[in-house]
Motif scaffolding. Structure first.
Motif, mmCIF file in Angstrom:
data_model
loop_
_atom_site.group_PDB
_atom_site.id
_atom_site.type_symbol
_atom_site.label_atom_id
_atom_site.label_comp_id
_atom_site.label_asym_id
_atom_site.label_seq_id
_atom_site.Cartn_x
_atom_site.Cartn_y
_atom_site.Cartn_z
ATOM 1 N N THR A 117 5.523 5.017 -0.524
ATOM 2 C CA THR A 117 4.484 6.023 -0.722
ATOM 3 C C THR A 117 3.123 5.332 -0.764
ATOM 4 O OG1 THR A 117 4.502 5.909 -3.156
ATOM 5 C CG2 THR A 117 6.136 7.348 -2.089
ATOM 6 N N VAL A 118 2.075 6.128 -0.901
ATOM 7 C CA VAL A 118 0.720 5.566 -0.974
ATOM 8 C C VAL A 118 0.425 4.996 -2.355
ATOM 9 C CG1 VAL A 118 -0.144 7.090 0.824
ATOM 10 C CG2 VAL A 118 -0.217 7.834 -1.565
ATOM 11 N N LEU A 119 1.304 5.282 -3.335
ATOM 12 C CA LEU A 119 1.101 4.775 -4.696
ATOM 13 C C LEU A 119 1.587 3.333 -4.779
ATOM 14 C CD1 LEU A 119 2.391 7.879 -6.689
ATOM 15 C CD2 LEU A 119 0.015 7.303 -6.125
ATOM 16 N N THR A 120 0.751 2.469 -5.328
ATOM 17 C CA THR A 120 1.110 1.059 -5.477
ATOM 18 C C THR A 120 0.815 0.589 -6.885
ATOM 19 O OG1 THR A 120 -1.068 0.302 -4.734
ATOM 20 C CG2 THR A 120 0.629 0.587 -3.041
ATOM 21 N N VAL A 121 1.588 -0.396 -7.319
ATOM 22 C CA VAL A 121 1.374 -1.062 -8.600
ATOM 23 C C VAL A 121 1.469 -2.556 -8.336
ATOM 24 C CG1 VAL A 121 2.192 -1.403 -10.966
ATOM 25 C CG2 VAL A 121 2.364 0.864 -9.902
ATOM 26 N N ALA A 122 0.416 -3.282 -8.666
ATOM 27 C CA ALA A 122 0.355 -4.722 -8.414
ATOM 28 C C ALA A 122 0.660 -5.021 -6.941
ATOM 29 C CB ALA A 122 1.320 -5.462 -9.337
ATOM 30 N N ASP A 123 0.066 -4.212 -6.079
ATOM 31 C CA ASP A 123 0.193 -4.374 -4.628
ATOM 32 C C ASP A 123 1.605 -4.126 -4.100
ATOM 33 O OD1 ASP A 123 -2.494 -5.022 -4.372
ATOM 34 O OD2 ASP A 123 -2.122 -7.150 -4.735
ATOM 35 N N LYS A 124 2.457 -3.530 -4.931
ATOM 36 C CA LYS A 124 3.794 -3.173 -4.481
ATOM 37 C C LYS A 124 3.922 -1.657 -4.482
ATOM 38 C CE LYS A 124 6.132 -7.393 -6.024
ATOM 39 N NZ LYS A 124 7.225 -7.961 -6.857
ATOM 40 N N PRO A 125 4.451 -1.069 -3.403
ATOM 41 C CA PRO A 125 4.506 0.394 -3.310
ATOM 42 C C PRO A 125 5.633 0.987 -4.157
ATOM 43 C CG PRO A 125 5.542 -0.564 -1.397
ATOM 44 C CD PRO A 125 4.967 -1.719 -2.177
ATOM 45 N N ILE A 126 5.413 2.207 -4.611
ATOM 46 C CA ILE A 126 6.486 3.005 -5.198
ATOM 47 C C ILE A 126 7.172 3.740 -4.048
ATOM 48 C CG2 ILE A 126 7.041 4.931 -6.716
ATOM 49 C CD1 ILE A 126 4.652 4.131 -8.431
#
Length: 395
Positions: free
Chosen positions: A72-81
């Motif tokens: 998805t377009v959501l990322t955390v620490a440059d890793k996508p969900i």
């Protein structure tokens, strides 16, 4: 079957079923759709003519879809969900006549004493993934104490709830969740968990659980599980598995301990049970030999939720179960792989003898069960049919 009741109860029963599974990969790279065709003929023959022989012949067709994860377009620490969706549709049609007796294979109406002709289950699962952690909500396929996916009858049992699974390190896995509904192997819809004591059924809002797996060494694995059926009882499980490989053979040792107890505020009354099991399995060439021992002790018998939910985490679960209060049981298994003669063909015989428990009248009792299982894995990689299983059980 109890020796003390040989002339009052059936001497033996026999169960025979045939399973054929076909599967194919869909066009998407990782998405998978599996089609399962299952023809099940299950028959129980009792020597006591006053007892109806339960059983049925049915044809099942089921589809199981497992999607790939899509970023998805959501990322955390440059890793996508990532997101995905799974789905299942299970259907069975009874081919035999209605015997008007509950055989725990297809749904049965206890009031009208009729067995359903059709049997339908369906479910869906929404799943999210971040790095090495997965979250699922909806239909769950669980292989844990209390909640196992039972494939021994026609359609599969499943559960409804939410779970989180995470590969914390290369050696450490964590899983936890909450399960609020269950669809047992011969019921269609999801419903609350329940537990029956002395004819009274008690319900719970759900099961909360945590499961921890740790590889102590490459050959030694440990697992701890805790499950809380709210207002009913708690269950702890501790398991160890050790593999030892020699020059010409290998062995597997399994040690399992279960502790079940009420929480003190249980509406179902006292639950107090320990279950200790040890199984040693040796593999030599085409031969497999195993010897096991299981013992239950405590003030009550081993608790199982309603719906014929098996405890597949036992050292060697059988149709009979061998989980009565104070029961001890000895397990023997022998298997042979005919790969040198008929590639894909294998056979297994399993015998279990239970003793040192009481019957309903307080008399000394014992029971036994013998399983014969013949399996064949189709060798043609293009074949849609992957495996044929023919089991027979004698009590």
């Amino acid at each position: 079957m109890a020796v003390s009741q040989l002339f009052k109860k059936p001497l033996a029963s026999l169960t025979l079923s045939i399973l054929a599974i076909g599967a194919y990969q869909s066009a998407a790279a990782e998405d998978n759709f599996k089609l399962v065709l299952k023809n099940a003929f299950i028959e129980r023959n009792y020597d006591n003519d006053s007892i109806k022989d339960p059983g049925s012949w049915s044809q099942g067709i089921s589809g199981f879809y497992t999607s790939d994860y899509v970023p998805t377009v959501l990322t955390v620490a440059d890793k996508p969900i990532e997101i995905g969706m799974d789905a299942s549709l299970q259907y069975a049609l009874r081919l035999s006549g209605d015997r008007h007796v509950d055989d725990t294979i297809l749904p049965f109406d206890t009031v009208s004493k009729t067995q359903d002709r059709n049997f339908l289950k369906y479910g869906g699962t929404l799943k999210l993934k971040y790095d090495k952690t997965e979250f699922k909500i909806g239909e769950l396929w669980l292989d844990l104490p209390i909640t196992s996916t039972d494939a021994s009858r026609q359609l599969l049992s499943s559960y409804w709830g939410g779970q989180v699974k995470s590969q914390v390190t290369d050696k450490f896995k964590v899983e936890f969740g909450r399960v609020e509904r269950v669809s047992p192997r011969y019921e269609e819809k999801f419903h609350e968990f329940s537990y029956t004591v002395n004819g009274t059924k008690y319900f719970t809002d759900g099961l909360n659980y945590v499961d921890l797996k740790y590889d102590i060494t490459p050959n030694l694995k440990a697992e701890y599980y805790y499950g809380d059926l709210e207002d009913l009882y708690d269950k702890h499980y501790l398991g160890l598995e050790y593999w030892w490989k020699g020059q010409n053979f290998k062995s597997q040792t399994r040690l399992k301990y279960f502790r079940s107890q009420d929480s003190g505020s249980s509406q179902a009354g006292e639950v107090d049970n320990h279950n200790l099991g040890l199984l040693e399995k040796v593999f030599v060439g085409n031969h497999t030999v195993a010897l096991g021992y299981q013992q239950l002790f405590g003030d009550t018998g081993y608790p199982l939720p309603d719906g014929f939910l098996p405890e597949l985490y036992f050292i060697n679960w059988n149709t009979t179960g061998f989980f009565k209060k104070d029961e001890k049981s000895v397990h023997f298994l022998y298997g042979y792989d005919f790969k040198n003669y008929v590639p894909g063909l294998n056979a297994l015989v399993k015998y279990v003898h239970g003793f040192d428990f009481k019957d309903g009248q307080g008399r000394d009792n014992r029971e036994s069960e013998t399983n014969f299982i013949l399996g064949y894995d189709f060798q043609n990689p293009k074949s849609k049919i992957k495996r044929l299983i023919i089991p027979m059980v004698i009590y």
